[in-house]
Design a protein around this motif. Structure first.
Motif, PDB file in Angstrom:
ATOM      1  N   ARG A  20      38.473  36.258  37.679  1.00  0.00           N
ATOM      2  CA  ARG A  20      39.368  36.037  36.534  1.00  0.00           C
ATOM      3  C   ARG A  20      38.514  35.616  35.342  1.00  0.00           C
ATOM      4  O   ARG A  20      38.330  34.434  35.103  1.00  0.00           O
ATOM      5  N   TYR A  37      37.261  42.636  35.312  1.00  0.00           N
ATOM      6  CA  TYR A  37      38.264  41.680  35.774  1.00  0.00           C
ATOM      7  C   TYR A  37      38.540  41.948  37.253  1.00  0.00           C
ATOM      8  O   TYR A  37      38.731  43.090  37.658  1.00  0.00           O
ATOM      9  N   GLY A  38      38.504  40.887  38.061  1.00  0.00           N
ATOM     10  CA  GLY A  38      38.713  41.031  39.495  1.00  0.00           C
ATOM     11  C   GLY A  38      37.427  41.080  40.303  1.00  0.00           C
ATOM     12  O   GLY A  38      37.456  41.022  41.526  1.00  0.00           O
ATOM     13  N   ARG A  39      36.287  41.187  39.627  1.00  0.00           N
ATOM     14  CA  ARG A  39      34.992  41.188  40.317  1.00  0.00           C
ATOM     15  C   ARG A  39      34.234  39.923  39.902  1.00  0.00           C
ATOM     16  O   ARG A  39      33.797  39.808  38.765  1.00  0.00           O
ATOM     17  N   ARG A  55      37.965  31.307  44.695  1.00  0.00           N
ATOM     18  CA  ARG A  55      39.097  32.181  44.343  1.00  0.00           C
ATOM     19  C   ARG A  55      40.279  31.416  43.766  1.00  0.00           C
ATOM     20  O   ARG A  55      41.116  31.987  43.083  1.00  0.00           O
TER      21      ARG A  55
END
Length: 132
Positions: A20, A37-39, A55
Motif C-alpha cells: 500500500r 500498488y500491491g507489491r 501486511r
C-alpha cells in the motif's frame, strides 16, 4: 535520443508487505518511479521496495528489516549497471532511528548511495565517509 551518461537511478524506499504505497516516499515512488500498488518487496519500475511494516501496517522487527536489506544489497551487487539511491527507510512512518537502520547497510556496494543520516552513522562507526 541521447545515450545517458550515467547509470539508471533506482529510488529505494521503505514499504509495507501489503504494497500500500499510500504515504511518504512510497507514495512518491508510486507516482514518479513506477512503484506498483500491491507489491511491497523488491524491484518495480525505477524503484525498489524494502519493507519496514507488515501486511497490517505494523512495524516489522529490526531482524526482519535486516533480512530485507540484505536481499536488497544482494540485488544491488548483481546490478552494477544501476545506481541505487536509498531513502532513510524505517526512519519515517516506521519510527526507527538512523543508528538502528544504517548499520544494516554497512559494506554496501559502490552503486548504493545512502542518505546523509545513514552516512553519518556509518562514518562515526568506521571512521570514514562513504559516497560523500
Amino acid at each position: 535520443m541521447p545515450v545517458p551518461s550515467s547509470p539508471t537511478s533506482v529510488f529505494v524506499f521503505g514499504s509495507n508487505l501489503a504494497g500500500r504505497h499510500g504515504k511518504g516516499a512510497a507514495l512518491w515512488a508510486r507516482h514518479h518511479r513506477g512503484a506498483i500498488y500491491g507489491r511491497g518487496v523488491g524491484p518495480q519500475g525505477d524503484a525498489y521496495a524494502i519493507p519496514t511494516k507488515d501486511r497490517h501496517l505494523r512495524v516489522l522487527p529490526l531482524p526482519v528489516i535486516r533480512s530485507h536489506v540484505a536481499d536488497f544489497l544482494g540485488y544491488a551487487r548483481h546490478r552494477p549497471d544501476l545506481r541505487f539511491e536509498v531513502t532513510p527507510i524505517g526512519c519515517g512512518l516506521a519510527g526507527y532511528r538512523p543508528d538502528q537502520i544504517a548499520p544494516m547497510f554497512a559494506g554496501a556496494p559502490a552503486n548504493v548511495f545512502l542518505p546523509d543520516a545513514f552516512r553519518v552513522v556509518l562514518s562515526a562507526s568506521s571512521g570514514e565517509v562513504r559516497h560523500g
